[in-house]
Design an enzyme around this catalytic site. Structure first.
Site, PDB file in Angstrom:
ATOM      1  CB  VAL A  32       7.408   4.472   4.342  1.00 16.09           C
ATOM      2  CG1 VAL A  32       5.896   4.576   4.169  1.00 16.09           C
ATOM      3  CG2 VAL A  32       8.072   5.776   3.934  1.00 16.09           C
ATOM      4  N   PRO A  33       6.448   2.873   7.430  1.00 14.99           N
ATOM      5  CG  PRO A  33       5.539   3.487   9.504  1.00 14.99           C
ATOM      6  CD  PRO A  33       6.252   4.045   8.298  1.00 14.99           C
ATOM      7  CB  CYS A  34       3.676  -0.275   4.253  1.00 17.18           C
ATOM      8  SG  CYS A  34       5.116  -1.304   3.928  1.00 17.18           S
ATOM      9  CG  HIS A  35       5.369  -2.710   9.659  1.00 15.67           C
ATOM     10  ND1 HIS A  35       6.326  -1.851   9.148  1.00 15.67           N
ATOM     11  CD2 HIS A  35       5.406  -2.540  11.010  1.00 15.67           C
ATOM     12  CE1 HIS A  35       6.910  -1.206  10.140  1.00 15.67           C
ATOM     13  NE2 HIS A  35       6.367  -1.608  11.286  1.00 15.67           N
TER      14      HIS A  35
END
Length: 210
Positions: free
Chosen positions: A157-160
């Site tokens: 889950v690419p919160c970046h």
């Protein structure tokens, strides 16, 4: 099993497979970790300051999990998750939206938000406010930021890829993994190289030294 996977204890003698299992594996940015149930990935770990600290962090996060043993049959969805993370860490194209997650411990809001975040294309970014608007939550940028800070699946889950609004004094915003905003910038730089472009807010970031 992939030779880059670190083995360890298996299932209890004579018993059924443990409810949770985990493993650590090598990537281009260091030792990462994955934990899973029969339903999917329950957590992903980015590198800590050392390999030992990454292993310790996995044991702290998943105290009831058993470490996968060398030669154990690892589910296809775990192999798929490793392939995706290794690709992201190596500036290679990767699609994270199809990785199977165990979402049983998530709230409905987290499920909707994480699904939306996984649809952000590699090499692009969105703001907290943009995701809040897509979820029909006017003024919900802070709630989005808080939920991203608790994301147990980074970088699957690419919160970046989720940043404060352009021009904000918050810069890249927070990032709960080791290294904080520096790690966040490094992941964005890797993704920009993978896609061969500078898209969205990445165009104004100083990422060349990562």
């Amino acid at each position: 099993m992939d030779p880059s996977i670190e083995g360890g204890e298996g299932a209890e003698a004579g018993g059924l497979p443990p409810l949770l299992q985990y493993l650590c594996y090598d990537t281009a940015i260091g030792l990462c970790g994955l934990a899973w149930s029969g339903q999917g990935i329950v957590g992903s770990q980015l590198p800590e300051a050392s390999r030992g600290e990454t292993r310790d962090r996995m044991r702290q996060r998943f105290p009831t999990a058993r470490k996968a043993r060398e030669g154990d049959a690892v589910p296809a969805f775990v192999q798929d998750a490793m392939v995706c993370v290794k690709a992201l860490a190596s500036s290679q194209p990767a699609v994270v939206s199809h990785v199977v997650l165990d979402e049983r411990e998530l709230t409905p809001f987290q499920r909707a938000l994480f699904t939306l975040a996984r649809q952000i294309p590699q090499g692009q970014t969105r703001s907290y406010g943009e995701l809040a608007a897509q979820l029909k939550m006017p003024g919900g940028a802070r709630a989005v930021g808080q939920a991203m800070g608790l994301n147990p699946f980074a970088p699957i889950v690419p919160c970046h890829r989720v940043l404060p609004a352009a021009g904000s004094r918050a810069g890249l915003g927070g990032f709960s993994a080791h290294g904080g905003a520096v790690t966040k910038a490094r992941l964005l730089a890797l993704e920009a190289r993978a896609t061969g472009q500078w898209v969205g807010q990445q165009g104004s970031l100083d990422l060349d030294h990562f």
